[in-house]
Design an enzyme around this catalytic site. Structure first.
Site, short mmCIF file in Angstrom:
data_model
loop_
_atom_site.label_atom_id
_atom_site.label_comp_id
_atom_site.label_asym_id
_atom_site.label_seq_id
_atom_site.Cartn_x
_atom_site.Cartn_y
_atom_site.Cartn_z
CG PHE A 35 11.93 1.75 2.90
CD1 PHE A 35 12.26 0.51 3.14
CD2 PHE A 35 10.51 1.89 3.30
CE1 PHE A 35 11.58 -0.62 3.76
CE2 PHE A 35 9.68 0.74 3.80
CZ PHE A 35 10.30 -0.50 4.22
CG HIS A 74 9.67 5.74 2.79
ND1 HIS A 74 11.25 6.34 2.38
CD2 HIS A 74 9.57 5.37 1.45
CE1 HIS A 74 11.23 6.19 1.26
NE2 HIS A 74 10.28 5.82 0.50
CG LEU A 75 3.48 4.85 0.02
CD1 LEU A 75 2.19 5.11 0.91
CD2 LEU A 75 3.29 5.84 -1.16
CG HIS A 76 6.60 0.09 2.76
ND1 HIS A 76 6.47 1.12 3.92
CD2 HIS A 76 6.38 -1.30 3.36
CE1 HIS A 76 6.01 0.49 4.86
NE2 HIS A 76 6.00 -0.94 4.77
CB VAL A 77 3.34 -1.33 -2.53
CG1 VAL A 77 2.28 -2.37 -2.97
CG2 VAL A 77 2.75 0.06 -2.79
#
Length: 157
Positions: A5, A92-95
């Protein structure tokens, strides 16, 4: 591990703003499955700044509008897997913004709760489904076109 990302394949990037980018999911649960990702490498919700949270919400809205215009889904599942126990596989933060259509699975009831209830999601059970759910080049261009139109309209306001 090189973060996918932070260093995305350029062909998967549909939108890049100051704080977030919107990517095509590499293993789509449905056609048009997108990820809204902070550009800064953060692994958890606790690490993210308020302005990044706001940008994520704007990114979700932008992704849904572009998908509505280009693919015309009947609904959406939107969610975040926070931590390995919740199914987060990329640190890794993700929506996830997952477009849904009537009849795309046998029983949509329960939506995102299926993971917690440990019910099989028939849309994710086979590699062939991921491949079938990937957009073709024309569909990706159409989606990018709708992102461009939306961004230009926002600038005019």
């Amino acid at each position: 591990m090189k973060c996918p990302f932070c260093n995305p394949d350029r062909g998967s990037v549909l939108y890049e703003g100051k704080l977030v980018r919107i990517l095509l999911d590499g293993y789509p649960a449905s056609r048009g499955h997108l990820l809204v990702v902070p550009k800064r490498h953060v692994e958890s919700w606790d690490e993210i700044r308020w302005e990044e949270k706001e940008a994520l919400l704007r990114g979700i809205e932008l992704a849904m509008k572009a998908l509505k215009d280009s693919l015309k889904p009947d609904g959406f599942n939107v969610g975040i897997n926070l931590g390995e126990a919740a199914g987060q596989t990329v640190p890794h933060l993700h929506v996830h913004v997952i477009p849904r259509w009537k009849g795309d699975c046998k029983s949509p009831r329960g939506g995102v709760r299926k993971a917690v209830l440990d019910l099989e999601d028939e849309n994710l059970s086979m590699k062939e489904r991921w491949e079938r759910n990937r957009l073709n080049g024309n569909e990706i261009q159409k989606l990018k076109h709708h992102f461009d139109k939306l961004i230009n309209a926002m600038r005019d306001v």
